[in-house]
Motif scaffolding. Sequence first.
Motif, mmCIF file in Angstrom:
data_model
loop_
_atom_site.group_PDB
_atom_site.id
_atom_site.type_symbol
_atom_site.label_atom_id
_atom_site.label_comp_id
_atom_site.label_asym_id
_atom_site.label_seq_id
_atom_site.Cartn_x
_atom_site.Cartn_y
_atom_site.Cartn_z
ATOM 1 N N ALA A 211 -10.659 4.066 -0.777
ATOM 2 C CA ALA A 211 -10.600 5.107 -1.605
ATOM 3 C C ALA A 211 -9.993 6.233 -0.942
ATOM 4 C CB ALA A 211 -11.865 5.707 -1.877
ATOM 5 N N ALA A 212 -9.919 6.561 0.404
ATOM 6 C CA ALA A 212 -9.118 7.703 1.112
ATOM 7 C C ALA A 212 -7.687 7.245 0.923
ATOM 8 C CB ALA A 212 -9.768 7.826 2.522
ATOM 9 N N MET A 213 -7.485 6.077 1.085
ATOM 10 C CA MET A 213 -5.962 5.750 1.064
ATOM 11 C C MET A 213 -5.441 5.760 -0.324
ATOM 12 S SD MET A 213 -6.753 2.192 3.386
ATOM 13 C CE MET A 213 -5.103 1.411 3.293
ATOM 14 N N GLN A 214 -6.081 5.386 -1.306
ATOM 15 C CA GLN A 214 -5.806 5.733 -2.681
ATOM 16 C C GLN A 214 -5.514 7.073 -2.859
ATOM 17 O OE1 GLN A 214 -8.892 3.506 -4.487
ATOM 18 N NE2 GLN A 214 -7.969 1.555 -4.508
ATOM 19 N N LYS A 215 -6.589 7.891 -2.345
ATOM 20 C CA LYS A 215 -6.483 9.295 -2.667
ATOM 21 C C LYS A 215 -5.165 10.019 -2.057
ATOM 22 C CE LYS A 215 -7.825 13.363 -4.071
ATOM 23 N NZ LYS A 215 -7.811 13.740 -5.643
ATOM 24 N N MET A 216 -4.893 9.560 -0.698
ATOM 25 C CA MET A 216 -3.683 9.876 -0.258
ATOM 26 C C MET A 216 -2.527 9.725 -0.901
ATOM 27 S SD MET A 216 -3.739 9.876 3.942
ATOM 28 C CE MET A 216 -4.032 7.982 3.862
ATOM 29 N N VAL A 217 -2.119 8.432 -1.580
ATOM 30 C CA VAL A 217 -1.084 8.090 -2.298
ATOM 31 C C VAL A 217 -1.173 9.041 -3.660
ATOM 32 C CG1 VAL A 217 0.036 6.263 -3.496
ATOM 33 C CG2 VAL A 217 -0.772 5.632 -1.199
ATOM 34 N N GLN A 218 -2.125 9.057 -4.210
ATOM 35 C CA GLN A 218 -2.217 9.901 -5.503
ATOM 36 C C GLN A 218 -1.692 11.250 -5.207
ATOM 37 O OE1 GLN A 218 -6.189 9.712 -7.043
ATOM 38 N NE2 GLN A 218 -6.420 7.646 -7.418
ATOM 39 N N LEU A 219 -2.234 11.948 -4.006
ATOM 40 C CA LEU A 219 -1.779 13.249 -3.880
ATOM 41 C C LEU A 219 -0.416 13.218 -3.515
ATOM 42 C CD1 LEU A 219 -4.830 14.266 -1.326
ATOM 43 C CD2 LEU A 219 -4.231 15.417 -3.518
ATOM 44 N N ALA A 220 0.180 12.212 -2.815
ATOM 45 C CA ALA A 220 1.702 12.387 -2.650
ATOM 46 C C ALA A 220 2.390 12.142 -4.165
ATOM 47 C CB ALA A 220 2.052 11.239 -1.592
ATOM 48 N N THR A 221 2.083 11.262 -4.805
ATOM 49 C CA THR A 221 2.757 10.977 -5.923
ATOM 50 C C THR A 221 2.732 12.147 -6.681
ATOM 51 O OG1 THR A 221 2.036 8.704 -5.608
ATOM 52 C CG2 THR A 221 2.545 9.244 -8.142
ATOM 53 N N ALA A 222 1.691 12.791 -6.805
ATOM 54 C CA ALA A 222 1.571 14.328 -7.782
ATOM 55 C C ALA A 222 2.437 15.067 -7.494
ATOM 56 C CB ALA A 222 0.129 14.669 -7.923
ATOM 57 N N LEU A 223 3.071 15.060 -6.170
ATOM 58 C CA LEU A 223 3.857 16.327 -5.854
ATOM 59 C C LEU A 223 5.401 15.845 -6.092
ATOM 60 C CD1 LEU A 223 2.672 16.732 -2.068
ATOM 61 C CD2 LEU A 223 2.621 18.297 -4.178
ATOM 62 N N VAL A 224 5.652 14.701 -6.597
ATOM 63 C CA VAL A 224 6.943 13.916 -6.720
ATOM 64 C C VAL A 224 7.491 14.433 -8.434
ATOM 65 C CG1 VAL A 224 8.841 12.304 -6.628
ATOM 66 C CG2 VAL A 224 7.014 12.663 -4.897
ATOM 67 N N PRO A 225 8.218 15.158 -8.763
ATOM 68 C CA PRO A 225 8.519 15.278 -10.206
ATOM 69 C C PRO A 225 9.571 14.470 -10.689
ATOM 70 C CG PRO A 225 9.141 17.404 -8.973
ATOM 71 C CD PRO A 225 8.730 16.274 -7.871
ATOM 72 N N ARG A 226 9.299 13.931 -11.859
ATOM 73 C CA ARG A 226 9.908 12.686 -12.435
ATOM 74 C C ARG A 226 11.755 13.052 -12.274
ATOM 75 N NH1 ARG A 226 8.687 8.921 -15.838
ATOM 76 N NH2 ARG A 226 6.558 9.795 -16.426
ATOM 77 N N GLY A 227 12.384 11.838 -11.928
ATOM 78 C CA GLY A 227 13.570 11.997 -11.810
ATOM 79 C C GLY A 227 14.203 12.480 -10.495
ATOM 80 N N VAL A 228 13.590 13.290 -9.699
ATOM 81 C CA VAL A 228 14.088 13.997 -8.494
ATOM 82 C C VAL A 228 14.127 13.029 -7.262
ATOM 83 C CG1 VAL A 228 13.242 15.747 -6.844
ATOM 84 C CG2 VAL A 228 12.874 15.996 -8.977
ATOM 85 N N PRO A 229 15.304 12.986 -6.727
ATOM 86 C CA PRO A 229 15.445 12.072 -5.612
ATOM 87 C C PRO A 229 14.620 12.554 -4.198
ATOM 88 C CG PRO A 229 17.257 13.564 -5.465
ATOM 89 C CD PRO A 229 16.442 13.760 -6.714
ATOM 90 N N PHE A 230 13.897 11.671 -3.761
ATOM 91 C CA PHE A 230 12.811 11.669 -2.647
ATOM 92 C C PHE A 230 12.803 10.504 -1.674
ATOM 93 C CE2 PHE A 230 10.847 9.246 -5.718
ATOM 94 C CZ PHE A 230 9.740 8.499 -5.060
ATOM 95 N N ASN A 231 12.285 10.996 -0.406
ATOM 96 C CA ASN A 231 12.177 9.992 0.637
ATOM 97 C C ASN A 231 10.499 9.706 0.648
ATOM 98 O OD1 ASN A 231 14.944 9.652 1.200
ATOM 99 N ND2 ASN A 231 14.621 11.580 2.641
ATOM 100 N N LEU A 232 9.963 8.462 1.146
ATOM 101 C CA LEU A 232 8.824 8.112 1.434
ATOM 102 C C LEU A 232 8.421 7.812 2.709
ATOM 103 C CD1 LEU A 232 5.948 7.543 0.122
ATOM 104 C CD2 LEU A 232 7.031 5.219 -0.519
#
Length: 299
Positions: A211-232
């Motif tokens: 669940a902690a792994m899933q939460k980290m991914v959720q937190l990171a995903t929430a920061l990325v606006p749609r259509g903006v170029p980004f690195n992972l």
Amino acid sequence: MINQQKIALLTDSCADIPQALVRRYDIYVVPLKLIFSDGEYADGVDITPTEVYRRLPQEIPKTTLPGGDMVEQAFARIKQAGYTKVLAINLSGGLSGTRNLVRLIGEQTVGLEVVSFDTLSGSLGIGMTVIQAARWIEEGWTWTELLRAMPALIRDTHVFFCVDTLEYLQKGGRIGKIAAVAGTLLQIKPIISFTPEGELINVAKIRGRKAAMQKMVQLATALVPRGVPFNLAVAHGDSLAELKEIREMAQKSLPDHLHLMEGEIDCTLGAYVGPHLLGVGVQMLSDAMNAAGKELEQR
């Protein structure tokens, strides 16, 4: 291979950049030091993260800055290689004086123009920033463009880490703004990030590793606006099997990333947090490219 702009990149061992990328981009890395009762070790040179984890139950090492002589030698090698400018990108000043040391020695180095940046981050946060700067140098960005872009790039870089326990952070005095987390028996896993000032802070307390792994991914995903170029980016500390799992989670949630970096936590940060760390990071590029006056590709 030296670039036409003669710009070198200097970082420290906490950047957790894979060696293949260090070699490809000719990145200069100064190691922090770990001090055990039997002697002093250079991070990633004389000791590996695995060896640090093996020794942690018996002894938590002290960590310290790179030697000033090692920083001077790095600048000397950079000059000898024909570079004239240095972009120094280092571990958060909220955790270490490494950036300040590099800045001071850089200012005193004759024949090099050195500009130092505090990433206000660690591990993936440093590594993503160094590698993105390397890509831009490879693309022919000018010194002025790079300097304009770096503050926005640093501001738009975010990392999250899950640790098994806060024991090592507490014992090592690196707890920062992290509140105590009760509930070891309940498998409560703290998720840690960095404040805007570069200090550690816990942003969530989740029951169970998955669940902690899933939460980290959720937190990171929430920061990325749609259509903006980004690195992972993803990283692990003594958890190679789980790295694959969190990488797949992150790629599924954020499939449009431009680049993916995988890192292994260095000895110094490994000593801070202990074994079984997992991390996820995202880095948005729009504001940095706008600051440099560069056109964004439509996505």
